[in-house]
Every structure is written in C-alpha cells, then in structure tokens.
Design a protein around this motif. Structure first.
Motif, PDB file in Angstrom:
ATOM      1  N   GLY A  69       2.075   3.789  -1.834  1.00 43.11           N
ATOM      2  CA  GLY A  69       3.273   4.556  -2.146  1.00 43.11           C
ATOM      3  C   GLY A  69       3.783   5.382  -0.986  1.00 43.11           C
ATOM      4  N   VAL A  70       3.416   5.011   0.220  1.00 46.89           N
ATOM      5  CA  VAL A  70       3.823   5.766   1.410  1.00 46.89           C
ATOM      6  C   VAL A  70       4.299   4.790   2.477  1.00 46.89           C
ATOM      7  CG1 VAL A  70       3.101   7.326   3.246  1.00 46.89           C
ATOM      8  CG2 VAL A  70       2.168   7.610   0.943  1.00 46.89           C
ATOM      9  N   ARG A  71       5.478   5.022   3.005  1.00 50.72           N
ATOM     10  CA  ARG A  71       6.004   4.147   4.051  1.00 50.72           C
ATOM     11  C   ARG A  71       5.953   4.873   5.396  1.00 50.72           C
ATOM     12  NH1 ARG A  71       7.829  -0.452   2.195  1.00 50.72           N
ATOM     13  NH2 ARG A  71       8.311  -0.653  -0.022  1.00 50.72           N
ATOM     14  N   HIS A  72       4.761   4.958   5.922  1.00 50.15           N
ATOM     15  CA  HIS A  72       4.557   5.551   7.237  1.00 50.15           C
ATOM     16  C   HIS A  72       3.859   4.499   8.090  1.00 50.15           C
ATOM     17  CE1 HIS A  72       3.197   8.081  10.496  1.00 50.15           C
ATOM     18  NE2 HIS A  72       3.870   9.116   9.995  1.00 50.15           N
ATOM     19  N   PRO A  73       4.516   3.977   9.121  1.00 49.44           N
ATOM     20  CA  PRO A  73       3.966   2.827   9.871  1.00 49.44           C
ATOM     21  C   PRO A  73       2.591   3.075  10.470  1.00 49.44           C
ATOM     22  CG  PRO A  73       5.834   3.816  11.031  1.00 49.44           C
ATOM     23  CD  PRO A  73       5.828   4.404   9.659  1.00 49.44           C
ATOM     24  N   LYS A  74       2.343   4.266  11.025  1.00 47.19           N
ATOM     25  CA  LYS A  74       1.040   4.514  11.649  1.00 47.19           C
ATOM     26  C   LYS A  74      -0.054   4.656  10.605  1.00 47.19           C
ATOM     27  CE  LYS A  74       2.585   6.330  16.080  1.00 47.19           C
ATOM     28  NZ  LYS A  74       2.445   7.391  17.098  1.00 47.19           N
ATOM     29  N   LEU A  75       0.266   5.250   9.464  1.00 49.60           N
ATOM     30  CA  LEU A  75      -0.710   5.366   8.380  1.00 49.60           C
ATOM     31  C   LEU A  75      -1.075   3.975   7.859  1.00 49.60           C
ATOM     32  CD1 LEU A  75      -2.323   7.222   6.476  1.00 49.60           C
ATOM     33  CD2 LEU A  75      -0.333   7.242   4.966  1.00 49.60           C
ATOM     34  N   SER A  76      -0.072   3.146   7.685  1.00 46.21           N
ATOM     35  CA  SER A  76      -0.323   1.772   7.225  1.00 46.21           C
ATOM     36  C   SER A  76      -1.189   1.009   8.217  1.00 46.21           C
ATOM     37  CB  SER A  76       1.002   1.030   7.018  1.00 46.21           C
ATOM     38  OG  SER A  76       1.780   1.658   6.030  1.00 46.21           O
ATOM     39  N   GLN A  77      -0.914   1.188   9.486  1.00 46.50           N
ATOM     40  CA  GLN A  77      -1.674   0.492  10.528  1.00 46.50           C
ATOM     41  C   GLN A  77      -3.142   0.908  10.510  1.00 46.50           C
ATOM     42  OE1 GLN A  77       0.167   0.866  14.377  1.00 46.50           O
ATOM     43  NE2 GLN A  77      -1.481  -0.219  15.447  1.00 46.50           N
ATOM     44  N   VAL A  78      -3.392   2.210  10.347  1.00 49.32           N
ATOM     45  CA  VAL A  78      -4.778   2.699  10.296  1.00 49.32           C
ATOM     46  C   VAL A  78      -5.500   2.149   9.073  1.00 49.32           C
ATOM     47  CG1 VAL A  78      -6.202   4.753   9.965  1.00 49.32           C
ATOM     48  CG2 VAL A  78      -4.339   4.787  11.626  1.00 49.32           C
TER      49      VAL A  78
END
Length: 333
Positions: A221-230
């Motif tokens: 539920g979060v669209r943050h590219p760096k968070l997704s990558q981690v």
C-alpha cells in the motif's frame, strides 16, 4: 429475458475434446469452477459441443472441496482415453492429497501419453509423481518456497500459468481462466477465446509471461520506489540476509534514512520487517514440507535452532516444534 449472443463460427470437431478433472480432497472450488466454466461457455458461444468433461478422484463417492461443498465423482480412477486431458485440482493440505494410489495412477496415465495439468497446488502432486522433472512449472505463491526446497528437478517460475510440452500448471484462483483461454485459442482461435472471456467479464487476459503476485507497492500500500526496491532485495535474500547498512547503500541512502523510511510507511524498523519475512517463510516450510526444524532455520537465515525458536516464539506465540506437531496432527485426522 434471454441475453442475445453472437455465435462464433468454428470448425467443430468430430468428437468433443474431453477434460478429466481429478478432484483432490480439499481442492479449491474457484480454480476448478474457473476452468470448467470456460469449457461450458466455449460450447455455448460456438453452439457446438467442442468440449466435454467428467469428474474423478481416488474414491467412487463424494469429494469435498476446501469450502465444504461436496461433489459426486462420475467414476473412480480408471484407464482413460488417450486423447483425454487430465486436470488435477488441488487446494489446502496438498501433501495429504498426494496418496500412493493417486501418484501411481498419474504415473500410469502419463506413461500412456496423456496431457496433464495441475491447478493451484496440484503442481505439488504432479511433481511428487515425477511428472514435472525437467519442466517449467508454477504453483500458488504461498507454496512456492516449500516447492523449491523439495523439487530440485523442476524449473519453478512465478508465472500465472505455464505450458511446457504436455504439462500445464497454474498458480490457482482465476489463473485457471487464463490457462483455459489459451487452450481454447489454440484449439479454435482467438475470437472464440475472447468471446469466452467477454462472457465472464474478464477484461484483462493474462499470458504465461505475467506473474501471479501483486507488485510490492500494491501489496504494502505504499508507492515509494526505494522502499519497494529494498523489500524486493529482502524477499530475494531470505537464506542469507543482507544487513540494513548494505541495503541502504544499494539504494543510495544512509542507514538512518532507511530506518526513518520504514518507520514512516510500515511502522517498524527494516530489521523487524526483514525478520517477519523470514519467519513467514519459516512457517510456510514447517506447514508444507517435511524439512527438519534445523533445516528450516538454515533456509530462513538463522544460524542456530535456539535463536530461530526464540524469534519464532516471540512472533507466533508457539515454538517451531509445536507448530510442526500441531500441523501434523491436523493432517493425520
């Protein structure tokens, strides 16, 4: 009021292609119904009997699916026609459904050259019978880790469905629709397959190139590219966990910035989130495989069984040994 439908012109076969649905105990109704409805609608749209189907299982009586609905099989396991297509329907407690009788029957029919498929977790049964060795296959994402640990000879993917030669597998749920639409298109053309999809209000037909799980941003539920990558790196490195400092460096952040990112969006530290991923995989392996607790611990990045047990107890309020024992007891009932 009867809806108006336009007939799809196809070359009707001399005899309908017959699908034999093998219902395993506790099979998932959604996967089965999605598949058989495609065949029914294809016949309706073509105004011809292109397909027929029958139900079988390792009993001549009633088989119950996972939601409690009961089905009467048409006949017990028997020798089939060489042109029949076997579709095994799996669900929960799939290890229990892989009976010696079922495995021997599948091997025998496979030796006779029949085309075979597995819906949802039935890929496990086909693999247990040795029928997916050297083949590409898929299985429901919840069973993916356990399957990888047990079947080295199978090239497991995360695709919605896979067709490899005379073997077919799906990830479960509505992926049965995608598989059957592909088969219908091969048999009678894209126009009929599209008409079947349209009747089901199925607007996004997936191919074997589509993956089964939602993207990381959608899942969390979060669209943050760096968070997704981690998180993707964490999910890909369960057996050998990566330290938060290295994860941060990989995405061009400081460790402190990474901590703040996880706290802000997920209300937990990167270390805590990573631990939960590892424990979730451990629980799946305990419930779905015969791996020892020690091997489960190692597969999930724990250096010692005692540390694994301590972390597991803190998260699930039980020990890995008790979890395994309770699950074994349920399977034996």
């Amino acid at each position: 009021m009867k809806p108006e439908t336009a007939k799809i012109d196809v070359d009707a076969p001399k005899a309908p292609k017959r699908f034999i649905f093998v219902l395993l105990d506790n099979f998932t109704l959604l996967s089965f119904a999605s598949a058989v409805e495609c065949l029914r609608i294809a016949n309706r749209m073509a105004e011809a009997e292109l397909y027929s189907w029958a139900l079988t299982g390792d009993t001549d009586e009633i088989i119950t699916c996972s939601n409690g609905v009961r089905f009467q099989v048409d006949f017990p396991l028997a020798e089939l026609n060489r042109d029949d297509v076997v579709i095994v329907c799996g669900g929960v407690d799939i290890q229990k459904a892989a009976t010696k009788k079922m495995l021997n029957w599948l091997r025998r029919e496979a030796r006779r050259g029949l085309r075979m498929g597995g819906l949802c977790t039935a890929s496990y049964v086909l693999a247990k019978a040795g029928l997916l060795d050297g083949k590409r296959a898929t299985i429901h994402w919840e069973n993916h880790d356990a399957f990888l640990e047990e079947f080295d000879e199978v090239q497991l993917t995360k695709s919605v469905f896979v067709i490899d030669g005379n073997r077919m597998t799906t990830a479960g749920g509505t992926s049965s629709i995608d598989l059957m639409l592909s088969l219908i298109a091969d048999d009678h053309g894209e126009k009929l397959a599209n008409a079947v999809a349209d009747q089901q209000i199925y607007s996004s037909i997936r191919t074997d190139q589509d993956t089964q799980r939602l993207s990381v941003p959608t899942r969390i539920g979060v669209r943050h590219p760096k968070l997704s990558q981690v998180i993707q790196m964490m999910e890909a490195n369960i057996e050998d966990p990566i330290s938060p400092s290295i994860l941060a460096r990989e995405v061009g952040m400081s460790t402190r910035q990474l901590e703040r990112l996880f706290r802000r969006y997920l209300s937990r530290s990167p270390k805590r989130y990573y631990m939960e991923l590892r424990l979730q995989k451990a629980r799946n392996l305990l419930m779905q495989t015969d791996m020892t607790v020690i091997n489960v611990a190692l597969a999930c990045g724990f250096a010692s069984p005692s540390h694994f047990s301590k972390c597991y107890r803190a998260h699930y309020n039980t020990t890995p040994y008790r979890e395994r024992g309770a699950h074994t007891s349920r399977l034996s009932v």
